[in-house]
Design a protein around this motif. Sequence first.
Motif, short mmCIF file in Angstrom:
data_model
loop_
_atom_site.label_atom_id
_atom_site.label_comp_id
_atom_site.label_asym_id
_atom_site.label_seq_id
_atom_site.Cartn_x
_atom_site.Cartn_y
_atom_site.Cartn_z
N GLN A 79 0.83 -1.21 0.00
CA GLN A 79 0.00 0.00 0.00
C GLN A 79 0.87 1.26 0.00
O GLN A 79 0.59 2.21 -0.74
CB GLN A 79 -0.92 0.02 1.24
CG GLN A 79 -2.02 -1.01 1.18
CD GLN A 79 -2.86 -0.95 2.46
OE1 GLN A 79 -2.35 -1.11 3.57
NE2 GLN A 79 -4.15 -0.70 2.30
N LYS B 198 1.12 4.07 -3.10
CA LYS B 198 0.87 5.50 -2.86
C LYS B 198 2.08 6.33 -3.28
O LYS B 198 1.94 7.41 -3.85
CB LYS B 198 0.49 5.74 -1.40
CG LYS B 198 -0.91 5.24 -1.08
CD LYS B 198 -1.29 5.48 0.38
CE LYS B 198 -2.68 4.96 0.68
NZ LYS B 198 -3.75 5.68 0.01
N ASP C 226 2.47 9.13 -6.39
CA ASP C 226 3.02 10.47 -6.16
C ASP C 226 4.25 10.75 -7.04
O ASP C 226 4.90 11.78 -6.87
CB ASP C 226 3.40 10.64 -4.69
CG ASP C 226 2.47 11.56 -3.95
OD1 ASP C 226 1.90 12.47 -4.58
OD2 ASP C 226 2.32 11.38 -2.72
N ASP D 105 -2.73 7.37 5.15
CA ASP D 105 -2.62 8.51 4.23
C ASP D 105 -1.80 9.66 4.82
O ASP D 105 -0.94 10.22 4.15
CB ASP D 105 -4.01 9.01 3.82
CG ASP D 105 -4.70 8.04 2.87
OD1 ASP D 105 -4.00 7.27 2.17
OD2 ASP D 105 -5.94 8.04 2.82
N SER D 106 -2.05 10.00 6.09
CA SER D 106 -1.30 11.12 6.68
C SER D 106 0.17 10.75 6.86
O SER D 106 1.05 11.60 6.69
CB SER D 106 -1.92 11.56 8.01
OG SER D 106 -1.81 10.55 8.98
N SER E 50 1.90 11.03 3.55
CA SER E 50 2.16 12.45 3.28
C SER E 50 3.44 12.91 3.99
O SER E 50 4.26 13.63 3.41
CB SER E 50 0.99 13.31 3.73
OG SER E 50 -0.14 13.05 2.95
#
Length: 181
Positions: free
Chosen positions: A23, A27, A31, A122-123, A126
């Motif tokens: 995962q 991601k 990006d 997700d955070s 980031s």
Amino acid sequence: MCSPDAKHVMISYQWDVQKLVIQIKNKLQADGFKVWMDIDEMGGSTLESMAKAVENASVVLVCVSQKYKESPNCRSEAEYTYQLHKDIIPLMMDGKYRPDGWLGFIVGSKFWIDFSEKHKLDSNVSKLVKELGSRGKIELQENTVKATVLDVVDASPQSTIRSWTCSDVKTWLKNVGLRDR
């Protein structure tokens, strides 16, 4: 230094966390990062493939856990990464584990990102993207290829490419439309 950064972000992990690592990898790729992971890139000798992955990495993500510490292959990857002075970003995969022994030595007091809480994926990705910056970004390689294909350098006898300084190379790259990083 004129030499370009290495090509990819390498993920070093123990197989128990493979689903989560996939995962993270997906991601990062979304990006714009080129990510090396053993399930996609292994061929021939396992040790040779792992060594080349470390050598060509701009940064290595070390997925920290007790099982990672106990894995001989993980230890080999981490120690080789450390030996080559590659950038390491530790990803904490087990919130209860604190790195000790050889793994504690390698990741030491480095800033680590906690991936043990899966609902914060997700955070945390980031945060990881910010920490990676431009290391392992695909766009740099694509622009270099485009410039090589589209532009021809006038290398008259008075000015040979072999005598160019880093500054000359940077000026040429700017003139052909590549961004200075």
